[in-house]
Scaffold this active site. Structure first.
Site, PDB file in Angstrom:
ATOM      1  N   SER A 107      -8.440  -6.028   7.167  1.00  0.00           N
ATOM      2  CA  SER A 107      -8.581  -6.611   5.289  1.00  0.00           C
ATOM      3  C   SER A 107      -7.709  -5.888   5.152  1.00  0.00           C
ATOM      4  CB  SER A 107      -9.795  -6.475   5.147  1.00  0.00           C
ATOM      5  OG  SER A 107     -10.562  -7.802   5.333  1.00  0.00           O
ATOM      6  N   LYS A 110      -4.772  -7.578   3.160  1.00  0.00           N
ATOM      7  CA  LYS A 110      -4.833  -7.531   1.896  1.00  0.00           C
ATOM      8  C   LYS A 110      -4.061  -6.174   1.550  1.00  0.00           C
ATOM      9  CE  LYS A 110      -8.881 -10.157   2.498  1.00  0.00           C
ATOM     10  NZ  LYS A 110      -9.166 -10.519   3.644  1.00  0.00           N
ATOM     11  N   SER A 165     -13.712  -9.056  -0.653  1.00  0.00           N
ATOM     12  CA  SER A 165     -11.976  -9.025   0.720  1.00  0.00           C
ATOM     13  C   SER A 165     -11.992 -10.448   0.855  1.00  0.00           C
ATOM     14  CB  SER A 165     -12.438  -8.517   1.561  1.00  0.00           C
ATOM     15  OG  SER A 165     -11.902  -8.532   2.779  1.00  0.00           O
TER      16      SER A 165
END
Length: 469
Positions: A107, A110, A165
């Protein structure tokens, strides 16, 4: 004129450079020390990128103690396969290990998603979510709890991305941007603009995908770019916020939109069982998948110095990646001025001397100085359940006055003011003018209110066996 980017050597030249650099530096007071990999540890590629400097393309730990400066030793407890410690303002890399090793980013990818899409939508824009927008979210994804048929502001969606997330929030924003394929293409294009040449995006949320990789160097570049944006800084520092829930009928018979609290999964910002919030922390992003293990990029400030650290794939999951990041930050603050840089974070073309900044962040812009999150953030945050500390307010007025003048101080793309710093830091933070939520996997931490759907919080959960970003 300094070259904007040092490109990778190819073929025999790369091999020769890898062999010669340590010998060329030998005997120098600032000779680089290359530390071998541990026996049995996966080995980095024989030839890695040399963007940012030749030493960053060599395997093992790279550090250059300054002669007579009594540089501190690196912690011997660091197990991450790849990591980097860099000055966020000057771009100097203080030390690194396998900085250009392409690994699964989880993640932390991101950050690139946000840096690419944040300028495209006004945060007050409202969007109604459709079933199709949520259909492609991978099983076991970390979720903030978005429901089809309900409306959310762009601000809500970004809070879902940064705090929880939420892959569901990523997919909705991607749909607003024209679809997953278009978003992936734009993320890859933006990575090339930033010089993040180790990065290949397949899924915009960091969900495990064949061929999807990034590196400690690239993630640090991406974080540095994101932190140029006021909203990126604000969201990354937000500890907790209220998120829209379902519409329900109250006792008075009237329908009302409920809300529930979401908390940031960045454990250095919020703390966890056996882990205190890190003094001076102001973001950025953590990640976990069953394939990638744990990854994390963090930014922190002490006094006038701001450091960026990325750690990828430590031997254990859980809070290990945060502990190792904290140790590397501690080392970096102590080592600053006592080591010779082993490389640099090369800014994008046109970003030198304060030029080429992101379009939504202008020096001295009152909109930047006055940007304040509605929820609790690392700046002026109330103490959340779980023991997170309270940080002090950033001196926004000082930024507003000094912004334009301070921006020209550094040649190498300095950061503007952070929105706040972690517990215990004495004073606000003004950059560019240098001279706990519950433990992972606990009920209510998967981006849903306690008692909500139990989906695996794979993006950040430490213990989920099949979790995905």
């Amino acid at each position: 004129m300094r070259a904007r980017r040092v490109r990778s050597a190819r073929g025999p030249r790369a091999a020769i450079a890898a062999l010669l650099v340590p010998f060329l530096l030998a005997g120098s007071p600032a000779a680089a020390l290359t530390v071998s990999e541990k026996p049995g540890e996966p080995r980095p590629p024989a030839g890695m990128s040399t963007v940012g400097g030749e030493l960053l393309g060599l395997p093992g730990v790279q550090i250059r103690p300054r002669s007579g400066a009594d540089a501190p030793e690196l912690p011997d407890s660091i197990t991450s396969r790849s990591w980097i410690v860099a000055d966020a303002e000057t771009g100097e890399v203080l030390a690194a290990k396998n900085a250009h090793w392409p690994l699964a980013p989880a993640s932390t990818l991101k950050m690139l998603f946000a840096d690419t899409l944040l300028p495209k939508f006004g945060e007050d824009e409202v969007h109604r979510v459709t079933r199709e927008e949520l259909a492609g979210v991978g099983p076991g994804s970390s979720m903030v709890g978005i429901k089809e048929g309900l409306t959310y502001t762009v601000r809500d969606l970004w809070l879902g991305v940064f705090l929880r997330s939420g892959n569901d929030a990523v997919h909705v924003l991607s749909a607003m941007n024209g679809g997953i394929d278009k978003t992936v293409r734009e993320m890859n294009e933006h990575a090339r603009v930033l010089g993040a040449d180790d990065t290949r995006v397949v899924s915009p949320d960091g969900y495990d995908a064949e061929g999807q990789v990034s590196s400690a160097y690239d993630l640090t570049l991406i974080a540095r770019s994101g932190m140029q944006k006021p909203k990126f800084r604000e969201y990354a520092a937000t500890v907790r916020a209220q998120f829209p829930g379902e519409v329900k009928k109250g006792k008075d018979g009237k329908k009302k939109r409920e809300t529930f609290e979401i908390q940031n999964t960045n454990r250095l910002l919020t703390g966890d069982v056996g882990l205190e919030p890190y003094d001076g922390i102001a973001g950025v992003k953590n990640g976990y998948t069953s394939k990638a293990g744990s990854t994390f990029t963090g930014v922190a400030q002490r006094g006038d110095r701001v450091l960026l650290v990325t750690a990828m794939h430590p031997e254990e999951n859980g809070v290990r990646v945060y502990k190792e990041t904290a140790e590397l930050l501690d080392w970096g603050f102590d080592a600053a001025g006592k080591v010779v840089p082993v490389g640099e974070l090369v800014p994008p073309d046109g970003a030198g001397s304060g030029e080429g900044k992101n379009s939504d962040d202008r020096p001295g812009d009152p909109a930047d100085a006055g940007a304040r999150p509605d929820g609790h953030t690392a700046a002026g945050a109330q103490r959340p359940s779980g023991g997170a500390g309270t940080a002090l307010l950033v001196v926004a007025a000082v930024l507003a006055v000094l912004g334009a003048g301070a921006w020209g101080v550094h040649r190498r793309w300095p950061l503007p003011a952070l929105p706040g710093r972690g517990r215990g830091t004495p004073g606000g933070s003004v950059l560019g003018s240098r001279g706990k939520p519950d433990r992972p996997g606990a009920p209510g931490t998967a981006g849903e209110p306690a008692g909500g759907p139990a989906g695996k919080n794979g993006g950040e959960a430490a213990d989920g066996p099949d979790g995905k970003a």
